[in-house]
Design a protein around this motif. Structure first.
Motif, PDB file in Angstrom:
ATOM      1  N   MET A   1     -12.827  14.767  46.349  1.00 51.46           N
ATOM      2  CA  MET A   1     -12.037  13.953  45.830  1.00 51.46           C
ATOM      3  C   MET A   1     -12.668  13.273  44.473  1.00 51.46           C
ATOM      4  O   MET A   1     -13.483  12.838  44.690  1.00 51.46           O
ATOM      5  N   SER A   2     -11.541  12.849  43.756  1.00 49.96           N
ATOM      6  CA  SER A   2     -12.332  12.115  42.505  1.00 49.96           C
ATOM      7  C   SER A   2     -11.290  11.177  41.958  1.00 49.96           C
ATOM      8  O   SER A   2     -10.075  11.697  41.422  1.00 49.96           O
ATOM      9  N   GLY A   3     -11.158  10.060  41.724  1.00 51.74           N
ATOM     10  CA  GLY A   3     -10.600   9.175  41.127  1.00 51.74           C
ATOM     11  C   GLY A   3      -9.623   8.488  42.328  1.00 51.74           C
ATOM     12  O   GLY A   3      -9.228   9.071  43.212  1.00 51.74           O
ATOM     13  N   THR A   4      -9.287   7.280  42.122  1.00 52.11           N
ATOM     14  CA  THR A   4      -8.752   6.423  42.908  1.00 52.11           C
ATOM     15  C   THR A   4      -7.046   7.004  43.080  1.00 52.11           C
ATOM     16  O   THR A   4      -6.550   6.988  44.224  1.00 52.11           O
ATOM     17  N   GLN A   5      -6.337   7.446  42.039  1.00 48.95           N
ATOM     18  CA  GLN A   5      -5.222   7.975  42.181  1.00 48.95           C
ATOM     19  C   GLN A   5      -5.170   9.296  43.072  1.00 48.95           C
ATOM     20  O   GLN A   5      -4.414   9.505  43.847  1.00 48.95           O
ATOM     21  N   THR A   6      -6.204  10.184  42.873  1.00 52.44           N
ATOM     22  CA  THR A   6      -6.179  11.525  43.776  1.00 52.44           C
ATOM     23  C   THR A   6      -6.432  11.176  45.110  1.00 52.44           C
ATOM     24  O   THR A   6      -5.528  11.698  45.927  1.00 52.44           O
ATOM     25  N   SER A   7      -7.230  10.061  45.579  1.00 53.08           N
ATOM     26  CA  SER A   7      -7.429   9.614  46.971  1.00 53.08           C
ATOM     27  C   SER A   7      -6.063   9.207  47.376  1.00 53.08           C
ATOM     28  O   SER A   7      -5.777   9.533  48.655  1.00 53.08           O
ATOM     29  N   GLU A   9      -2.927  10.016  46.443  1.00 59.67           N
ATOM     30  CA  GLU A   9      -1.895  11.032  46.613  1.00 59.67           C
ATOM     31  C   GLU A   9      -2.315  11.628  47.878  1.00 59.67           C
ATOM     32  O   GLU A   9      -1.419  11.991  48.582  1.00 59.67           O
ATOM     33  N   ARG A  10      -3.581  12.101  48.219  1.00 59.68           N
ATOM     34  CA  ARG A  10      -3.854  12.966  49.191  1.00 59.68           C
ATOM     35  C   ARG A  10      -3.888  11.798  50.627  1.00 59.68           C
ATOM     36  O   ARG A  10      -3.397  12.815  51.659  1.00 59.68           O
ATOM     37  N   PHE A  11      -4.052  10.915  50.552  1.00 58.84           N
ATOM     38  CA  PHE A  11      -3.796   9.914  51.664  1.00 58.84           C
ATOM     39  C   PHE A  11      -2.428  10.134  52.208  1.00 58.84           C
ATOM     40  O   PHE A  11      -1.998  10.062  53.190  1.00 58.84           O
ATOM     41  N   GLU A  12      -1.355   9.885  51.113  1.00 61.39           N
ATOM     42  CA  GLU A  12      -0.058   9.918  51.432  1.00 61.39           C
ATOM     43  C   GLU A  12       0.504  11.055  51.902  1.00 61.39           C
ATOM     44  O   GLU A  12       1.635  11.133  52.695  1.00 61.39           O
ATOM     45  N   THR A  13      -0.143  12.162  51.768  1.00 60.32           N
ATOM     46  CA  THR A  13       0.285  13.316  52.394  1.00 60.32           C
ATOM     47  C   THR A  13      -0.166  13.372  54.005  1.00 60.32           C
ATOM     48  O   THR A  13       0.520  14.232  54.569  1.00 60.32           O
ATOM     49  N   HIS A  14      -0.838  12.501  54.359  1.00 59.17           N
ATOM     50  CA  HIS A  14      -1.286  12.306  55.725  1.00 59.17           C
ATOM     51  C   HIS A  14      -0.560  11.018  56.376  1.00 59.17           C
ATOM     52  O   HIS A  14      -1.054  11.048  57.542  1.00 59.17           O
ATOM     53  N   ARG A  15       0.027  10.281  55.706  1.00 62.17           N
ATOM     54  CA  ARG A  15       0.388   9.005  56.350  1.00 62.17           C
ATOM     55  C   ARG A  15       1.237   9.244  57.437  1.00 62.17           C
ATOM     56  O   ARG A  15       1.077   8.441  58.362  1.00 62.17           O
ATOM     57  N   VAL A  36      -3.041   2.218  59.942  1.00 61.91           N
ATOM     58  CA  VAL A  36      -3.043   3.115  58.928  1.00 61.91           C
ATOM     59  C   VAL A  36      -3.602   2.491  57.672  1.00 61.91           C
ATOM     60  O   VAL A  36      -4.360   3.151  56.777  1.00 61.91           O
ATOM     61  N   GLN A  37      -3.196   1.226  57.491  1.00 59.72           N
ATOM     62  CA  GLN A  37      -3.809   0.517  56.021  1.00 59.72           C
ATOM     63  C   GLN A  37      -5.117   0.394  56.089  1.00 59.72           C
ATOM     64  O   GLN A  37      -5.856   0.604  55.373  1.00 59.72           O
ATOM     65  N   GLU A  38      -5.803   0.226  57.278  1.00 60.52           N
ATOM     66  CA  GLU A  38      -6.971   0.059  57.423  1.00 60.52           C
ATOM     67  C   GLU A  38      -7.709   1.402  57.248  1.00 60.52           C
ATOM     68  O   GLU A  38      -8.853   1.344  56.695  1.00 60.52           O
ATOM     69  N   ALA A  39      -7.204   2.447  57.567  1.00 61.33           N
ATOM     70  CA  ALA A  39      -7.644   3.699  57.581  1.00 61.33           C
ATOM     71  C   ALA A  39      -7.765   4.011  56.081  1.00 61.33           C
ATOM     72  O   ALA A  39      -8.555   4.614  55.325  1.00 61.33           O
ATOM     73  N   TRP A  40      -6.587   3.738  55.147  1.00 62.97           N
ATOM     74  CA  TRP A  40      -6.786   3.710  53.703  1.00 62.97           C
ATOM     75  C   TRP A  40      -7.695   3.044  53.091  1.00 62.97           C
ATOM     76  O   TRP A  40      -8.359   3.607  52.133  1.00 62.97           O
ATOM     77  N   LEU A  41      -8.027   1.998  53.635  1.00 62.08           N
ATOM     78  CA  LEU A  41      -8.961   0.970  53.049  1.00 62.08           C
ATOM     79  C   LEU A  41     -10.396   1.785  53.332  1.00 62.08           C
ATOM     80  O   LEU A  41     -11.229   1.654  52.381  1.00 62.08           O
ATOM     81  N   ARG A  42     -10.693   2.276  54.295  1.00 56.22           N
ATOM     82  CA  ARG A  42     -11.811   2.854  54.682  1.00 56.22           C
ATOM     83  C   ARG A  42     -12.227   4.114  54.021  1.00 56.22           C
ATOM     84  O   ARG A  42     -13.332   4.461  53.425  1.00 56.22           O
ATOM     85  N   LEU A  43     -11.013   4.793  53.549  1.00 56.07           N
ATOM     86  CA  LEU A  43     -11.025   5.967  52.694  1.00 56.07           C
ATOM     87  C   LEU A  43     -11.407   5.545  51.257  1.00 56.07           C
ATOM     88  O   LEU A  43     -12.206   6.125  50.553  1.00 56.07           O
ATOM     89  N   SER A  44     -10.681   4.544  50.733  1.00 56.25           N
ATOM     90  CA  SER A  44     -11.062   4.049  49.453  1.00 56.25           C
ATOM     91  C   SER A  44     -12.594   3.654  49.240  1.00 56.25           C
ATOM     92  O   SER A  44     -13.173   3.878  48.313  1.00 56.25           O
TER      93      SER A  44
END
Length: 301
Positions: A1-7, A9-15, A36-44
């Motif tokens: 993955m590259s770029g916050t937006q890409t991350s 977008e990919r996260f939203e497909t799994h939300r 789920v929000q915490e999972a997103w923060l960890r991915l970020s």
């Protein structure tokens, strides 16, 4: 993955998948959203550190991360139960998932197609946190035991034992249920009609002799736990008779994929009730009447 937006977008497909995992783990829509929000923060954070490109299977990674977050939340919840002022009531009813009946929105149908019944969620609430994690991730989402073992910090063999123990408890405690919504609705309609008419004998006839009523009106009301765990047809029928003044406002709905009812008075939700029906009689009733939790639900139109 590259770029916050890409991350993102990919996260939203799994939300939606992650919300389903967290809801089954926690039985609370608000806590599931937090997880789920915490999972997103960890991915970020992983992405910011330049480590996200090394994640070969993002969906699997996010599932196990969400599971680990939920496990920590369950352990914190269990620790609070040992304290005198724990805020979770003894007859806790999980947050219900609601939709109208009938319903023909394909997207919502897909969202609720694998809805977990309230009865099963109540049983999951009795499991130890690690047992619940092993059962939910493996039996409901097919996560390999090797992956789950790393989350619970046990060997794969020990993790299999956790899931096996949980599976036995779930099978023993989850009541049998009629899967036909039409038959379920016929029984509930008759029950609501008997409640409106104050027909005690009809209420008794529609209840299984060993029916269990679980009602959760919130943690504390006037200094006392506002929950009820009622066993037996006569005792449950007496509770239903007390509800009769409000029965006219109850309308049927789907509650976690099974038949249930939503009661709204003057635009304010009073209660959500899910039922388990087997052999033409109600074997379980699950009533949420906690005003704060009801206010957060998406009520069907």
């Amino acid at each position: 993955m590259s770029g916050t937006q890409t991350s993102a977008e990919r996260f939203e497909t799994h939300r939606r998948h992650l919300q389903a995992v967290a809801y089954r783990m926690l039985g609370s829509l608000a806590e599931a959203e937090d997880a789920v929000q915490e999972a997103w923060l960890r991915l970020s954070r992983t992405d910011a550190a330049g480590e996200a490109d090394g994640i070969a299977n993002l969906g699997g990674w996010l599932t196990t991360v969400t599971g680990r977050i939920c496990l920590d939340m369950l352990r914190a919840r269990a620790a609070r139960r040992e304290e005198p002022m724990d805020d979770r009531p003894a007859a806790f009813v999980p947050d219900p998932l609601l939709r109208s009946l009938p319903h023909d929105d394909p997207e919502q149908e897909a969202l609720h197609a694998d809805a977990v019944g309230l009865a099963l969620l109540v049983v999951l609430e009795t499991l130890e946190p690690a047992e619940r994690l092993a059962f939910v991730l493996h039996d409901m989402f097919a996560v390999p035991f090797d992956d789950i073992a790393r989350v619970v910090e046990r060997s794969p063999a020990a993790t299999r034992q956790l899931a096996s123990r949980a599976r036995r408890r779930v099978r023993a405690a989850t009541p049998a249920a009629d899967p036909d919504l039409g038959r379920q609705k016929k029984v509930l309609d008759a029950f609501l009609a008997a409640s409106r008419e104050g027909d005690f004998d009809a209420l008794l006839a529609l209840l299984h002799p060993e029916v269990v009523l679980r009602a959760d009106a919130g943690a504390v009301v006037r200094g006392a736990a506002a929950t009820k765990l009622v066993h037996g047809a006569r005792a449950v029928a007496e509770q239903a008779a007390m509800f009769s003044p409000f029965a006219h406002a109850a309308r049927t709905a789907l509650v976690n994929g099974a038949i249930g009812a939503v009661t709204v008075i003057e635009g304010r939700p009073l209660a959500v009730m899910g039922v388990t029906v087997a052999d033409g009689r109600i074997t379980g009733m699950y009533i949420l009447a906690d005003p704060q939790r009801l206010a957060r639900l998406d009520l069907p139109a």
